[in-house]
Structure formats: C-alpha cells, structure tokens
Design an enzyme around this catalytic site. Structure first.
Site, PDB file in Angstrom:
ATOM      1  N   ARG A  23      42.398  27.849  33.663  1.00  0.00           N
ATOM      2  CA  ARG A  23      41.485  28.969  33.399  1.00  0.00           C
ATOM      3  C   ARG A  23      41.314  29.229  31.901  1.00  0.00           C
ATOM      4  O   ARG A  23      41.187  30.392  31.483  1.00  0.00           O
ATOM      5  CB  ARG A  23      41.985  30.252  34.061  1.00  0.00           C
ATOM      6  N   ARG A  27      38.118  35.514  30.462  1.00  0.00           N
ATOM      7  CA  ARG A  27      37.899  36.850  29.897  1.00  0.00           C
ATOM      8  C   ARG A  27      38.794  37.229  28.735  1.00  0.00           C
ATOM      9  O   ARG A  27      38.557  38.231  28.077  1.00  0.00           O
ATOM     10  CB  ARG A  27      38.022  37.890  31.020  1.00  0.00           C
ATOM     11  N   ARG A  36      29.167  35.592  29.363  1.00  0.00           N
ATOM     12  CA  ARG A  36      29.205  36.034  30.759  1.00  0.00           C
ATOM     13  C   ARG A  36      28.230  37.189  30.977  1.00  0.00           C
ATOM     14  O   ARG A  36      27.524  37.234  31.977  1.00  0.00           O
ATOM     15  CB  ARG A  36      30.639  36.457  31.085  1.00  0.00           C
ATOM     16  N   ASP A  73      33.767  27.129  39.919  1.00  0.00           N
ATOM     17  CA  ASP A  73      34.740  27.802  40.777  1.00  0.00           C
ATOM     18  C   ASP A  73      34.944  26.976  42.040  1.00  0.00           C
ATOM     19  O   ASP A  73      34.054  26.231  42.445  1.00  0.00           O
ATOM     20  CB  ASP A  73      34.267  29.217  41.148  1.00  0.00           C
ATOM     21  N   TYR A 149      39.710  31.161  52.288  1.00  0.00           N
ATOM     22  CA  TYR A 149      38.677  32.102  51.827  1.00  0.00           C
ATOM     23  C   TYR A 149      37.506  32.151  52.810  1.00  0.00           C
ATOM     24  O   TYR A 149      36.942  33.208  53.083  1.00  0.00           O
ATOM     25  CB  TYR A 149      38.132  31.684  50.455  1.00  0.00           C
TER      26      TYR A 149
HETATM   27  O1  CP3 Z   1      40.289  26.668  34.564  1.00  0.00           O
HETATM   28  C1  CP3 Z   1      39.146  26.898  34.119  1.00  0.00           C
HETATM   29  O2  CP3 Z   1      38.926  27.423  32.995  1.00  0.00           O
HETATM   30  C2  CP3 Z   1      37.957  26.404  34.922  1.00  0.00           C
HETATM   31  C3  CP3 Z   1      37.275  27.338  35.723  1.00  0.00           C
HETATM   32  C4  CP3 Z   1      37.903  27.894  36.985  1.00  0.00           C
HETATM   33  C5  CP3 Z   1      37.632  29.210  37.434  1.00  0.00           C
HETATM   34  N1  CP3 Z   1      38.190  29.370  38.667  1.00  0.00           N
HETATM   35  C6  CP3 Z   1      36.842  30.193  36.687  1.00  0.00           C
HETATM   36  C7  CP3 Z   1      36.886  31.613  37.082  1.00  0.00           C
HETATM   37  C8  CP3 Z   1      38.716  27.291  37.948  1.00  0.00           C
HETATM   38  C9  CP3 Z   1      39.361  25.913  37.936  1.00  0.00           C
HETATM   39  C10 CP3 Z   1      38.872  28.217  39.018  1.00  0.00           C
HETATM   40  C11 CP3 Z   1      39.624  27.919  40.253  1.00  0.00           C
HETATM   41  C12 CP3 Z   1      39.807  28.954  41.257  1.00  0.00           C
HETATM   42  N2  CP3 Z   1      38.912  29.934  41.653  1.00  0.00           N
HETATM   43  C13 CP3 Z   1      40.945  29.072  42.079  1.00  0.00           C
HETATM   44  C14 CP3 Z   1      42.134  28.132  42.047  1.00  0.00           C
HETATM   45  C15 CP3 Z   1      43.053  28.416  40.917  1.00  0.00           C
HETATM   46  C16 CP3 Z   1      43.853  29.670  41.016  1.00  0.00           C
HETATM   47  O3  CP3 Z   1      43.660  30.525  40.139  1.00  0.00           O
HETATM   48  O4  CP3 Z   1      44.687  29.805  41.926  1.00  0.00           O
HETATM   49  C17 CP3 Z   1      40.762  30.170  42.931  1.00  0.00           C
HETATM   50  C18 CP3 Z   1      41.739  30.681  43.954  1.00  0.00           C
HETATM   51  C19 CP3 Z   1      39.449  30.686  42.659  1.00  0.00           C
HETATM   52  C20 CP3 Z   1      38.755  31.822  43.347  1.00  0.00           C
HETATM   53  C21 CP3 Z   1      38.485  32.926  42.397  1.00  0.00           C
HETATM   54  N3  CP3 Z   1      37.534  32.878  41.391  1.00  0.00           N
HETATM   55  C22 CP3 Z   1      39.103  34.194  42.345  1.00  0.00           C
HETATM   56  C23 CP3 Z   1      40.210  34.647  43.261  1.00  0.00           C
HETATM   57  C24 CP3 Z   1      38.492  34.889  41.298  1.00  0.00           C
HETATM   58  C25 CP3 Z   1      38.708  36.338  40.933  1.00  0.00           C
HETATM   59  C26 CP3 Z   1      39.974  36.523  40.191  1.00  0.00           C
HETATM   60  C27 CP3 Z   1      39.721  36.943  38.783  1.00  0.00           C
HETATM   61  O5  CP3 Z   1      40.448  36.457  37.898  1.00  0.00           O
HETATM   62  O6  CP3 Z   1      38.841  37.795  38.577  1.00  0.00           O
HETATM   63  C28 CP3 Z   1      37.556  34.040  40.683  1.00  0.00           C
HETATM   64  C29 CP3 Z   1      36.709  34.369  39.521  1.00  0.00           C
HETATM   65  C30 CP3 Z   1      36.820  33.476  38.321  1.00  0.00           C
HETATM   66  N4  CP3 Z   1      36.854  32.119  38.364  1.00  0.00           N
HETATM   67  C31 CP3 Z   1      36.838  33.893  36.964  1.00  0.00           C
HETATM   68  C32 CP3 Z   1      36.870  32.733  36.180  1.00  0.00           C
HETATM   69  C33 CP3 Z   1      36.835  32.636  34.683  1.00  0.00           C
HETATM   70  C34 CP3 Z   1      36.762  35.324  36.460  1.00  0.00           C
HETATM   71  C35 CP3 Z   1      35.411  35.876  36.818  1.00  0.00           C
HETATM   72  C36 CP3 Z   1      34.677  36.637  35.731  1.00  0.00           C
HETATM   73  O7  CP3 Z   1      34.443  36.121  34.618  1.00  0.00           O
HETATM   74  O8  CP3 Z   1      34.284  37.758  36.023  1.00  0.00           O
END
Ligand code: CP3
Length: 343
Positions: A23, A27, A36, A73, A149
C-alpha cells in the site's frame, strides 16, 4: 539490465536487499490525497489510467523503492465479473451481496477483461515511465479473500458469512472460487503481457480458515493460479501474501509453486523463513505500527529484517499495508537505515 527484485529471484546476491511497502501509494502522502480528490471516487481513481499511473509513481519518486505496485484494488475483479462494487467514503468497500446459490443463479457472473482495460493500460504506461531498475508488480486478491467480500458484501471482522457458506454449501463456494481462479489467471496474464514482471496474490483472510479450510479454499486455488500464470509466462515470478498463515508457510511453498512468500507482522520472521527452502524468496514483515511509532521500534524492526536478508533471498517490506497516519519522515528514516547502512 534487469530489475532488482528479478535479480534477487534469479539468485544473485545483492549488496543491499530490495525494499518496497505494501500500500505504498496511499493516504499518508499529501500528493496522493490531492490526486485522489481530483479523481472523484476511489474506483474512479483505479479506472483513470493517467491518475492511477501518477499515484503509483508518487512513492517511487519520493523514496526510490525497488518495486512499484500497480495502483488498483483486489475488488476490481468482482466488478469485472458484473457484481456491483463501490467504496463508502471513510468506511470501505461495499458489494451487492451474493450469499446463496439461488442469488448466483439469478445474477450469473461472467468475467470480462474489457472492463479492466484502463487498469491494463496503467500497467503499460507504468512500464514505460518507471526507472529501468524498478520492478513493476501486478496483483490480484486470492479467491478466498475476494469471495469473502463477494459473499458478505463488505469487510467483516472474522469473515463469518463466507465461513458459514463454506460449511453449509461448499459446492456454491466452490463455484465462486473456480470462477475467481479463472478470472485471476486471465487478469494476471494481461498484467504480465502489459509489462509487470512479478505478481503478488493477496490472501488477506487466510487467518479466517481452519487448517482443512486453508488447504481447500486457499492453497489449492492459489496453486491453480500459479500453474495457469506460469504456463503462459514461465519467467514470471509470483509472491503470495497469506496473512495469518505463517505457521503453514511450508505447506503453501510445497504445494503452490509460488516463488516468494510475504510474512505478516504477527509472525516471528526468523522462525517463519525457516519453513521455506533457501531458493524461495521471503518478504516482510515490519509491523506497520512500528513504522508509525519510529524510534527504537523502527530501528530494531529494520535490524531484524536486515539480519534475515543477510542469510537468504529476502525483500524488506511491511507485514501488512502502510497506514494513513504514518509519518513520511519515518519512511525516509527506514530507507536510510537500509540503503546508507545507517543501522
Ligand atoms: O499496495 C499498493 O499501494 C497498491 C494498491 C492496493 C490498494 N489496495 C489500494 C487501496 C492494493 C494492493 C490493495 C489490496 C487490497 N484491497 C486488499 C489486500 C491487502 C490488504 O490490505 O489486506 C484488500 C483486503 C483490499 C480491499 C480494500 N480496499 C479495503 C478493505 C479498503 C478500505 C480500507 C482503507 O484503508 O480505507 C480498500 C481501499 C483502498 N485500497 C485504499 C487504497 C490506497 C484507500 C482508499 C482511499 O484512498 O480512500
């Protein structure tokens, strides 16, 4: 010249171990928050090639990580299967729930790669714009994690809805998992064709499975993905990050055929890597909160990773995704501990 991670996978000894962070675009970076806000919703950002490329490059410009992970994602796959997916601001992902075989009959899913054209374009563009030594990592979610999910319609603390389905109607779960295996193979192959060299499979909810469940719903589907990907791209490298599964890493390594394994922050790194053959790459596992705290917690955590990296092929990383409150100065400190031997 090949990229740092690929040299490590090829068995080369590197003076400095490679590092990237799960990640790493996110943010905690003001430039991410700015882009964003311009994109609109989170999914709009994932499907905007220009802006997704921009946020993927931001952490590379700032910190010079060895690898760049595509910004997207794991839930874009159910979206491309025709399931409705959206992100509630400040809460997280939401999906139109598919809980029963009957619901699936009424709403059949079919993966359409064309719905992910913008993401594949992002991969192509990244390969052109990244420095030649930076490895481009593609990814997808593992079938069990994505299915949980799709079934619950949101993140849940213990994946109870999907676990119940696994007991009550394993055939139905099997159908969803099979569809996800096939979709993931097509999707990862498209990322590799577009210029990714490594793909990571995120099994974030391995911890929610019993030992028998892990074999059937995690290890076996991941094995099929690895086989499918390597049939088409024998040189591609696959990393599996199975959170909460450090105790059965040896089993994952023996069965799946993956080239590398991520280790979550809850595991003892030295102990976890002992389960892996020397030729298999390990990755991890600093606690994301040690990076938030900085100071001693950070220095000791980095030292521990560096020690492991002296004895085997190891990629430094976090043991789960970076969190929004992470101070940028601590990421900079970590980079100088690793790169300038300031440790
Ligand atoms: O690693 C990276 O920088 C690449 C991008 C990436 C994101 N999500 C961006 C993201 C990757 C590889 C993921 C994988 C992902 N997404 C997983 C597996 C990894 C893990 O963390 O266990 C899962 C379970 C998801 C599903 C998901 N997406 C959730 C549960 C959330 C909300 C949680 C949060 O942090 O808000 C997201 C949103 C998300 N995916 C964000 C980012 C940068 C934040 C959203 C935003 O900018 O508002």
């Amino acid at each position: 010249m090949t990229t740092t991670l690929m040299r490590l996978f090829a068995g080369e000894t590197l003076a400095t171990p490679p590092i990237w962070l799960m990640r790493q675009a996110g943010r905690y970076l003001p430039e991410y928050r700015e882009t964003r806000a311009r994109a609109g919703s989170f999914l709009d950002l994932c499907f905007n090639t220009e802006l997704a490329t921009e946020v993927t490059l931001q952490p590379i410009r700032r910190f010079g990580f060895d690898a760049s992970i595509l910004f997207s994602d794991i839930l874009v796959v159910p979206h491309a299967m025709g399931q409705k997916v959206w992100f509630e601001e400040g809460e997280g992902p939401r999906l139109e729930q598919i809980e029963t075989a009957e619901a699936l009959r009424q709403r059949p899913l079919r993966f359409d790669l064309e719905r992910l054209t913008a993401v594949i374009r992002t991969v192509e563009r990244l390969r052109r714009e990244l420095p030649s030594e930076t490895t481009l990592i593609g990814f997808c979610g593992a079938p069990w994690t994505v299915a949980s999910y799709m079934i619950a319609g949101k993140g849940t603390p213990d994946q109870a809805p999907a676990r119940l389905v696994a007991y009550r109607d394993p055939e139905f779960l099997g159908v969803i998992i099979d569809q996800l295996v096939e979709a993931s193979i097509v999707y990862l192959k498209a990322q590799l064709a577009a210029g990714a060299e490594v793909v990571q499979v995120f099994e974030s909810f391995a911890s929610a499975l019993t030992p028998r469940g892990i074999e059937r719903w995690s290890i076996e589907p991941i094995r099929r993905i690895v086989v499918g990907v390597k049939e088409a791209y024998p040189g591609a490298k696959v990393i599996v990050f199975a959170r909460g599964a450090a105790g059965v890493l040896g089993q994952y390594a023996k069965v799946t055929g993956a080239d590398g394994f991520g280790i979550d922050w809850g595991a003892d790194l030295g102990h976890a890597v002992k389960q892996l053959p020397q030729t298999i790459v390990s990755q991890g596992n600093l606690d994301p909160l040690a990076l938030v705290a900085g100071g001693d917690a950070l220095e000791k955590g980095v030292q521990e990773m560096l020690m492991v990296a002296r004895g085997r092929r190891h990629i430094l990383n976090l043991g789960h995704g970076i969190v929004p409150q992470t101070p940028i100065a601590h990421v900079e400190r970590m980079m100088s501990l690793v790169r300038d031997g300031a440790a």
